[in-house]
Write a protein that holds these residues in place. Structure first.
Motif, PDB file in Angstrom:
ATOM      1  N   VAL A  10      54.220 -71.796 -13.075  1.00  0.00           N
ATOM      2  CA  VAL A  10      52.953 -72.020 -13.772  1.00  0.00           C
ATOM      3  C   VAL A  10      52.985 -73.409 -14.400  1.00  0.00           C
ATOM      4  O   VAL A  10      53.788 -73.677 -15.294  1.00  0.00           O
ATOM      5  CB  VAL A  10      52.708 -70.940 -14.859  1.00  0.00           C
ATOM      6  N   LEU A  11      52.124 -74.282 -13.892  1.00  0.00           N
ATOM      7  CA  LEU A  11      52.015 -75.654 -14.382  1.00  0.00           C
ATOM      8  C   LEU A  11      50.696 -75.818 -15.121  1.00  0.00           C
ATOM      9  O   LEU A  11      49.682 -75.235 -14.723  1.00  0.00           O
ATOM     10  CB  LEU A  11      52.057 -76.646 -13.218  1.00  0.00           C
ATOM     11  N   VAL A  44      59.089 -70.239 -14.119  1.00  0.00           N
ATOM     12  CA  VAL A  44      59.339 -71.662 -14.319  1.00  0.00           C
ATOM     13  C   VAL A  44      58.009 -72.253 -14.751  1.00  0.00           C
ATOM     14  O   VAL A  44      56.978 -72.007 -14.111  1.00  0.00           O
ATOM     15  CB  VAL A  44      59.833 -72.341 -13.019  1.00  0.00           C
ATOM     16  N   GLY A  45      58.021 -73.004 -15.838  1.00  0.00           N
ATOM     17  CA  GLY A  45      56.779 -73.589 -16.318  1.00  0.00           C
ATOM     18  C   GLY A  45      56.986 -75.008 -16.771  1.00  0.00           C
ATOM     19  O   GLY A  45      58.096 -75.416 -17.132  1.00  0.00           O
ATOM     20  N   ALA A  46      55.907 -75.778 -16.755  1.00  0.00           N
ATOM     21  CA  ALA A  46      55.931 -77.147 -17.252  1.00  0.00           C
ATOM     22  C   ALA A  46      54.529 -77.505 -17.708  1.00  0.00           C
ATOM     23  O   ALA A  46      53.547 -77.132 -17.061  1.00  0.00           O
ATOM     24  CB  ALA A  46      56.405 -78.107 -16.164  1.00  0.00           C
ATOM     25  N   ASP A  47      54.454 -78.208 -18.836  1.00  0.00           N
ATOM     26  CA  ASP A  47      53.170 -78.606 -19.404  1.00  0.00           C
ATOM     27  C   ASP A  47      53.084 -80.119 -19.526  1.00  0.00           C
ATOM     28  O   ASP A  47      54.065 -80.790 -19.850  1.00  0.00           O
ATOM     29  CB  ASP A  47      53.001 -78.005 -20.804  1.00  0.00           C
ATOM     30  N   PHE A  94      52.004 -68.541  -8.074  1.00  0.00           N
ATOM     31  CA  PHE A  94      51.842 -69.923  -8.498  1.00  0.00           C
ATOM     32  C   PHE A  94      50.488 -70.084  -9.163  1.00  0.00           C
ATOM     33  O   PHE A  94      49.485 -69.550  -8.681  1.00  0.00           O
ATOM     34  CB  PHE A  94      51.928 -70.885  -7.316  1.00  0.00           C
ATOM     35  N   ALA A  95      50.450 -70.828 -10.271  1.00  0.00           N
ATOM     36  CA  ALA A  95      49.181 -71.163 -10.920  1.00  0.00           C
ATOM     37  C   ALA A  95      49.259 -72.581 -11.470  1.00  0.00           C
ATOM     38  O   ALA A  95      50.303 -73.007 -11.959  1.00  0.00           O
ATOM     39  CB  ALA A  95      48.876 -70.182 -12.041  1.00  0.00           C
TER      40      ALA A  95
END
Length: 111
Positions: A10-11, A44-47, A94-95
């Protein structure tokens, strides 16, 4: 029986420097990640990432997917020989929250 492996990426980008900034993507993604973890996903995420940061997060997720697929292949091989249960399928999610179009997701520094 082994539990189904659930992997999510998720990004979220909202702090754009050369486009109109967006106020909601990071909050929406944070809530989504929390819900996915509650559903048993490894997330797994990133902003607010540049292209290299988005790529790094995607590669971390891809490595997890490859490891899970390799493990499932080994379990399937063992199951064919009667040495264990059939592996559960992988569930992938995935988003992306932010500016984008068609199959492109814009990093925060995109012109």
């Amino acid at each position: 029986t082994s539990m189904q492996r659930r992997l999510a990426l998720v990004l979220a980008n909202g702090a754009y420097t050369q486009r109109a900034p967006l106020s909601r993507p990071v909050g929406v993604a944070t809530e989504l990640r929390s819900k996915l973890v509650g559903m048993g996903f490894e997330v797994v995420g990133a902003d607010d990432q540049t292209l290299s940061g988005m790529r790094e997060a995607a590669l971390r997720w891809i490595r997890l997917v490859e490891e899970a697929a390799d493990a499932a292949e080994e379990e399937a091989f063992a199951a064919e020989r009667g040495l264990g249960p059939r592996p559960q399928p992988l569930l992938l999610f995935f988003a992306f929250c932010g500016h984008g179009c068609a199959d492109r997701f814009f990093p925060v520094d995109c012109p």
